[in-house]
Design an enzyme around this catalytic site. Structure first.
Site, PDB file in Angstrom:
ATOM      1  N   CYS A   1     -29.195  46.302  -2.715  1.00 53.87           N
ATOM      2  CA  CYS A   1     -27.788  46.276  -3.120  1.00 53.87           C
ATOM      3  C   CYS A   1     -26.833  46.285  -1.932  1.00 53.87           C
ATOM      4  O   CYS A   1     -25.618  46.320  -2.116  1.00 53.87           O
ATOM      5  CB  CYS A   1     -27.477  47.443  -4.047  1.00 53.87           C
ATOM      6  SG  CYS A   1     -27.659  49.032  -3.243  1.00 53.87           S
TER       7      CYS A   1
ATOM      8  N   GLU B   1     -31.393  54.163   2.291  1.00 54.53           N
ATOM      9  CA  GLU B   1     -30.375  53.707   3.234  1.00 54.53           C
ATOM     10  C   GLU B   1     -30.342  54.561   4.495  1.00 54.53           C
ATOM     11  O   GLU B   1     -29.473  54.403   5.340  1.00 54.53           O
ATOM     12  CB  GLU B   1     -28.998  53.656   2.564  1.00 54.53           C
ATOM     13  CG  GLU B   1     -28.577  54.921   1.842  1.00 54.53           C
ATOM     14  CD  GLU B   1     -27.217  54.781   1.143  1.00 54.53           C
ATOM     15  OE1 GLU B   1     -26.463  53.854   1.457  1.00 54.53           O
ATOM     16  OE2 GLU B   1     -26.928  55.636   0.291  1.00 54.53           O
TER      17      GLU B   1
ATOM     18  N   HIS C   1     -16.018  49.933   3.874  1.00 54.17           N
ATOM     19  CA  HIS C   1     -15.712  49.985   2.444  1.00 54.17           C
ATOM     20  C   HIS C   1     -14.410  49.286   2.094  1.00 54.17           C
ATOM     21  O   HIS C   1     -14.262  48.764   0.992  1.00 54.17           O
ATOM     22  CB  HIS C   1     -15.773  51.429   1.951  1.00 54.17           C
ATOM     23  CG  HIS C   1     -17.193  51.906   1.886  1.00 54.17           C
ATOM     24  ND1 HIS C   1     -17.739  52.734   2.831  1.00 54.17           N
ATOM     25  CD2 HIS C   1     -18.193  51.573   1.037  1.00 54.17           C
ATOM     26  CE1 HIS C   1     -19.014  52.927   2.531  1.00 54.17           C
ATOM     27  NE2 HIS C   1     -19.316  52.244   1.460  1.00 54.17           N
TER      28      HIS C   1
END
Ligand code: PEP
Ligand code: MG
Length: 790
Positions: A710, A639, A397
């Site tokens: 995404c 996911e 991240h």
């Protein structure tokens, strides 16, 4: 009797006792007294276990005869106290004397007491240290709340004992270490580690191992040229030998730093108390104890008095204590080293009055072992031209955020911290993942040229932002942006995003001082949505956990945080946080084209629970007459491998899917997305990943529902043709990559892309797939375009 105020008073009492005495015996006496007073019982005693003898010894008491302390003992299979250890659970008896396990000790004078409550004192939650016992004159039934309170007190007590034990061990270890050091100095002298300078013998200055070129993983494209600034590396940013002429002033600074650190910690604990279980709050108490520990503070003071600055003195104390702890066999004590360092960071911040928002005055490259997302969001970006990290993967991240800030970034650089010093001249290549330390002039010149070329190239691509992503044979693809912060909206629009395919709402939460409430969130979402007009926006609900925790949320230590308490699991357990978010999204959706997305769904149950909370939020808003969108579209992220298998069932209960390949890849291939050591295994073009993506897309298409992708894979130009060839028409990507992906879509017929996708889905190895794709991109004259970004 144990209402919330009394409960708090008792807990605070125990904490303050622990901080105010220096002897364990004294502390135990004070604690049993505090508990007896707090719970209004005539007796409170502590029996400690000697695990070798399997015996419990009376160590502290109020109510029983003090002469019996140290004398009364029982085997663990004797008495009610022994029963507590045998069952490792609280034992509550209304009339102890008539219980078959009652054992009478005449020297205690306990025959007067009737009711008995015994609670195990457990270190680390499992290892028995002893038993805390309450007794009363009158018969009294202890309530569940009282038993819980005594359990909390027992856990505080366990922590205090560990702390004292630690201190004792430290003192012994320190003696051993001094001796070891003395012997090492002697040995080193013989090994010629010492040099003669001006007639004096001294240790040769340790030199950093210079590696002029380090290679890592390209995480955000672009080039940076600037000076190194080492962040968060506590040990690298302190001058260990900084002396002071004014120890008095330094001592005052220390006291002030300690005061601020304690206040900050108390405020943090109080805030967290409403959000987490009591057991998880222990960490704050442990840190508070360190900040009050005479031994620790005494060391810092002694160094200051010996002429060192407060920072140097702090460094020395932390270094000594953590080195000693890390050398210990006991895993629990070893872990405490990180608590000391953690507290050290807090104190250092206050000593320095660190303001992470202060802008850099010249082009700077941040160099860090790891950069927390909270840190990254707070950092000033002025003159920040690059980020180099020792840890992390390309889809971690921190990397995602760096991309959204458009800061060239390289992560996973081995030996980084040992190779770079503060102020070193650096050149960072975020396209190929290389960092040059003190580069030669010709390298600098070459990179300045490349940077210019790259800027021109991007400008040319970016000039086409108004063109739609349509293949030459008329197939329309929608290119949306992944955004993290509100500021990213402008960037997304600048690059021509048709909407927002993923708003990672948790990043905005990281920039607050506390969880934003519903109205703050409504304001946040409105600010975000305003500039987007009627473009579609997918707001993903909180995806905190793993590597994304707001600084104000203290979280449990987990061995496998990515397999742990994260994402929808956290939200479902914390409706007090989740519900206001859902209400805020529903309200924002009244006036904008918003859909809501649930992350990390791994079962129908989770999806249903989340939907249930959403319905409750809708009902509430309806009843309260607050404008909202009752027909909001709802999606699930795919996911987790379980969701791939469950896709046919999940699609029946949602309006759309969004495929999150970042996590999906790590879970499918068992390769941590943050770990540079397994970066070569973390492969978006792995056949299993491609099969999974294609399967999910087909399930969605057959059900007539929308499927978006995404994950960062959608930003990889090398994957573009495969994804659109599979049929995906909604790609959501890092804004930076929108121009290049759009250009690829516009250059290749859908028919050609379909054939490419068809071919790769037949292939069984990464090598084959990559080789084939490189060939095809070369044939299609796209390889330069791709390489500029890779
Ligand atoms: C993903 O996992 O692909 C995703 C988009 O979510 P995040 O990267 O925020 O975990
Ligand atoms: Mg994810």
């Amino acid at each position: 009797m144990a209402d919330a105020t009394q409960r708090l008073a008792l807990i605070e009492n125990i904490s303050s006792v622990a901080g105010s005495v220096s002897e364990l015996r004294e502390a135990l006496d004070a604690v049993v007294k505090a508990i007896a007073t707090g719970l209004e019982t005539e007796v409170c005693s502590l029996y400690l276990l000697d695990p070798n003898q399997k015996k419990l010894f009376l160590r502290a008491t109020v109510g029983l005869s003090r002469d019996s302390v140290g004398k009364v003992s029982m085997h663990v299979n004797e008495g009610l106290v022994g029963l507590v250890i045998e069952t490792m659970a609280p034992v509550a008896v209304l009339d102890a004397i008539s219980h078959p396990r009652y054992k009478y000790f005449p020297e205690t004078g306990e025959e007067r007491y009737h009711s008995f409550l015994g609670v195990p004192v457990l270190s680390n939650g499992s290892e028995p240290l002893g038993v805390l016992v309450l007794q009363t004159l009158r018969k009294r039934k202890f309530s569940a709340t009282e038993i819980r309170l005594v359990k909390t007190a027992a856990s505080q007590l366990a922590q205090m004992m560990t702390h004292f034990r630690l201190r004792e061990t430290l003192l012994t270890k320190e003696k051993e270490r001094d001796e070891y050091r003395r012997r090492m100095i002697e040995a080193n002298r013989q090994l010629k580690d010492y040099e003669k300078v001006g007639g004096q013998t001294r240790l040769k200055t340790p030199v950093k191992i210079r590696r002029p070129r380090l290679v890592g993983l390209a995480a955000a494209p672009g080039f940076g040229h600037g000076v190194a600034h080492l962040v968060g590396a506590f040990f690298n940013t302190i001058n260990v030998n900084l002396r002071t002429d004014d120890p008095e002033a330094e001592l005052r600074r220390l006291d002030e730093g300690l005061r601020h650190s304690r206040t900050e910690l108390d405020a943090l604990r109080a805030r967290m108390a409403t959000l987490m279980p009591e057991s998880e709050l222990k960490i704050f108490d442990a840190h508070r104890l360190i900040l009050e520990d005479d031994e620790f503070i005494g060391r810092i003071r002694a160094s200051i008095e010996a002429g060192y600055s407060a920072e140097s003195a702090l460094f020395r104390a932390i270094d000594e204590l953590s080195t000693t702890l890390l050398a210990m066999a006991d895993g629990y004590l070893r872990e405490r080293a990180s608590d000391f360092r953690d507290v050290g960071h807090r104190l250092l911040r206050h000593l320095r009055r660190d303001d992470t928002r202060a802008p850099f005055t010249r082009p700077t490259i941040l160099v860090a072992e790891e950069l927390t997302i909270s840190h990254l969001t707070l950092l000033s970006h002025q003159n920040l031209v690059g980020i180099a990290l020792q840890s992390g993967g390309a889809t971690s991240h921190a990397s995602i955020l760096a991309r959204s800030f458009e800061i060239p970034t390289v992560v996973g650089i081995e030996h980084l911290m040992a190779s770079v010093s503060e102020g070193d001249d650096l050149v960072l290549d975020g396209n190929t993942g290389v960092l040059y330390i003190k580069p030669a002039v010709d390298i600098e010149r070459e990179y300045d040229r490349l940077a210019q070329q790259y800027a021109d190239f991007r400008q040319a691509l970016n000039a086409k932002t108004t063109e739609h992503a349509i293949t030459p044979d008329g197939h329309r693809v929608h290119i949306l942006a992944n955004i993290a912060l509100q500021a990213d909206v402008q960037m997304a629009l600048r690059y021509g995003a048709e909407g927002i395919g993923l708003f990672r709402s948790e990043f905005s939460f990281l920039t607050y001082e506390d969880f934003p409430d519903e109205s703050e969130q409504v304001a946040l979402y409105s600010r975000l949505l305003g500039p987007l007009g009627d473009r579609p926006v997918t707001i993903r609900t909180l995806d905190i956990g793993a590597d994304k925790y707001p600084s104000y949320m203290r979280v449990p230590r987990e061995d496998n945080p990515f397999l742990g308490w994260r994402s929808i699991r956290v939200s479902l357990e914390m409706p007090a946080i989740f519900k206001p978010q859902l209400r805020a999204i529903l309200r924002a959706a009244a006036r904008h084209n918003v859909r809501v997305l649930f992350p990390m769904i791994s079962s129908l149950e989770e999806l249903r629970q989340a939907r249930e909370l959403l319905s409750e939020a809708q009902d509430e808003l309806f009843r309260e007459g607050i404008e909202h969108n009752p027909g909001i579209r709802v999606g699930a992220m795919i996911e987790v491998p379980a969701a791939v298998w469950l896709a046919p069932q999940l699609i029946q209960e949602v309006d759309f899917f969004s495929i999150g390949t970042n996590d999906l890849i790590q879970y499918l291939l068992a390769a941590d997305r943050n770990n540079p050591k397994v970066a070569q295994l973390y492969e978006p073009l792995h056949p299993a990943v491609l099969q999974a993506v294609s399967h999910v897309y087909n399930v969605g298409r057959q059900a007539g529902k929308e499927v978006c992708i995404c994950g960062e894979m959608a930003s990889d130009p090398m994957a573009t043709l495969v994804l659109i060839g599979m049929g995906l028409t909604e790609l959501s990507l890092s804004p930076l990559f929108i121009p290049v992906v759009r250009e690829i879509v516009r250059k290749v017929d859908f028919k050609t892309a379909s054939l490419i996708a068809h071919d790769v889905l037949e292939m069984a190895t990464v090598q084959k797939i990559k080789g084939y794709l490189i060939e095809r991109y070369r044939d299609l004259d796209l390889i330069n375009l791709v390489e500029m970004y890779r």
